[in-house]
Design a protein around this motif. Structure first.
Motif, PDB file in Angstrom:
ATOM      1  N   TYR A 163       1.665 107.265 -18.503  1.00 47.88           N
ATOM      2  CA  TYR A 163       0.933 105.548 -18.633  1.00 47.88           C
ATOM      3  C   TYR A 163       0.743 105.220 -17.187  1.00 47.88           C
ATOM      4  N   PRO A 164      -0.294 104.196 -16.910  1.00 49.50           N
ATOM      5  CA  PRO A 164      -0.266 103.676 -15.663  1.00 49.50           C
ATOM      6  C   PRO A 164       0.322 102.418 -15.200  1.00 49.50           C
ATOM      7  N   LEU A 197       2.391 101.482  -9.180  1.00 51.13           N
ATOM      8  CA  LEU A 197       2.527 103.068  -8.834  1.00 51.13           C
ATOM      9  C   LEU A 197       1.418 102.864  -7.772  1.00 51.13           C
ATOM     10  N   PRO A 198       1.652 104.001  -6.895  1.00 55.83           N
ATOM     11  CA  PRO A 198       0.646 104.274  -5.847  1.00 55.83           C
ATOM     12  C   PRO A 198      -0.840 104.683  -6.614  1.00 55.83           C
ATOM     13  N   LYS A 199      -1.867 104.533  -5.851  1.00 54.26           N
ATOM     14  CA  LYS A 199      -3.143 104.910  -6.452  1.00 54.26           C
ATOM     15  C   LYS A 199      -3.051 106.562  -6.701  1.00 54.26           C
ATOM     16  N   GLY A 200      -3.784 106.870  -7.917  1.00 56.45           N
ATOM     17  CA  GLY A 200      -3.863 108.159  -8.401  1.00 56.45           C
ATOM     18  C   GLY A 200      -2.433 108.598  -8.856  1.00 56.45           C
ATOM     19  N   GLY A 207       7.089 101.489  -8.698  1.00 55.75           N
ATOM     20  CA  GLY A 207       6.424 100.580  -9.694  1.00 55.75           C
ATOM     21  C   GLY A 207       7.242  99.718 -10.398  1.00 55.75           C
ATOM     22  N   ASN A 208       6.684  99.183 -11.452  1.00 57.18           N
ATOM     23  CA  ASN A 208       7.596  98.167 -12.054  1.00 57.18           C
ATOM     24  C   ASN A 208       7.274  98.559 -13.732  1.00 57.18           C
ATOM     25  N   SER A 209       8.121  99.467 -14.011  1.00 52.79           N
ATOM     26  CA  SER A 209       8.489 100.049 -15.382  1.00 52.79           C
ATOM     27  C   SER A 209       9.244  98.715 -16.238  1.00 52.79           C
TER      28      SER A 209
END
Length: 166
Positions: free
Chosen positions: A71-72, A76-79, A145-147
């Motif tokens: 999941y994006p 999160l960092p690019k890629g 990221g922000n899960s």
């Protein structure tokens, strides 16, 4: 054994949510700040319609055994995408099914153009964490990221560009 790895369908939602919550109860993982209390857990099919995501289930003779996805996750960092919701029913653990689901996610993530996968977990899930290490994930000292799953205490990342997939 007629094990099949396939994409998540809407009719898998209830059984998958039950496997996830039962697993977390079994290993005494916190309910708050985890996928247990996440409102999307009851409708993972809709969640994984999001562009850049995929979820795969393992099924044997029509019985859902578990699943895993990518999941994006925001922030999160690019890629980089997040490896999410790898849960198996207790009867299906230790049979290599988790490894098959991981491999499917790795292939799918690479096809979608991701270069890294990030995951969050718990010390109580030590067999899963061991499997992640064998698959090439390395520990991080903080979350990315922000899960929304702030109770997690293990964070790991894997470089998909290496030739080592598992």
């Amino acid at each position: 054994m007629s094990l099949q790895i396939q994409s998540l369908r809407k009719d898998h939602n209830a059984d998958l949510a039950k496997i996830i919550r039962t697993s977390l109860e079994e290993f005494n993982v916190p309910k708050i700040g985890t996928v247990y209390s996440d409102p999307t857990t009851d409708d993972l099919y809709s969640l994984f319609q999001h562009s850049g995501s995929a979820y795969f289930i393992a099924e044997e003779n029509g019985v859902l055994l578990g699943g895993c996805g990518i999941y994006p996750t925001v922030g999160l960092p690019k890629g980089c995408a997040e490896l999410v919701k790898l849960y198996l029913s207790s009867a299906s653990r230790g049979k290599g099914i988790g490894k098959l689901l991981l491999e499917e996610c790795f292939k799918s993530a690479k096809k979608m153009g991701y270069h890294q996968l990030y995951l969050e977990s718990f010390p109580q899930l030590e067999k899963a964490v061991s499997m992640y290490v064998k698959a090439g994930f390395t520990p991080l000292d903080h979350a990315l990221g922000n899960s929304g799953h702030h109770a997690c205490t293990i964070w790991m990342i894997k470089d998909l560009d290496s030739t080592f997939l598992y």
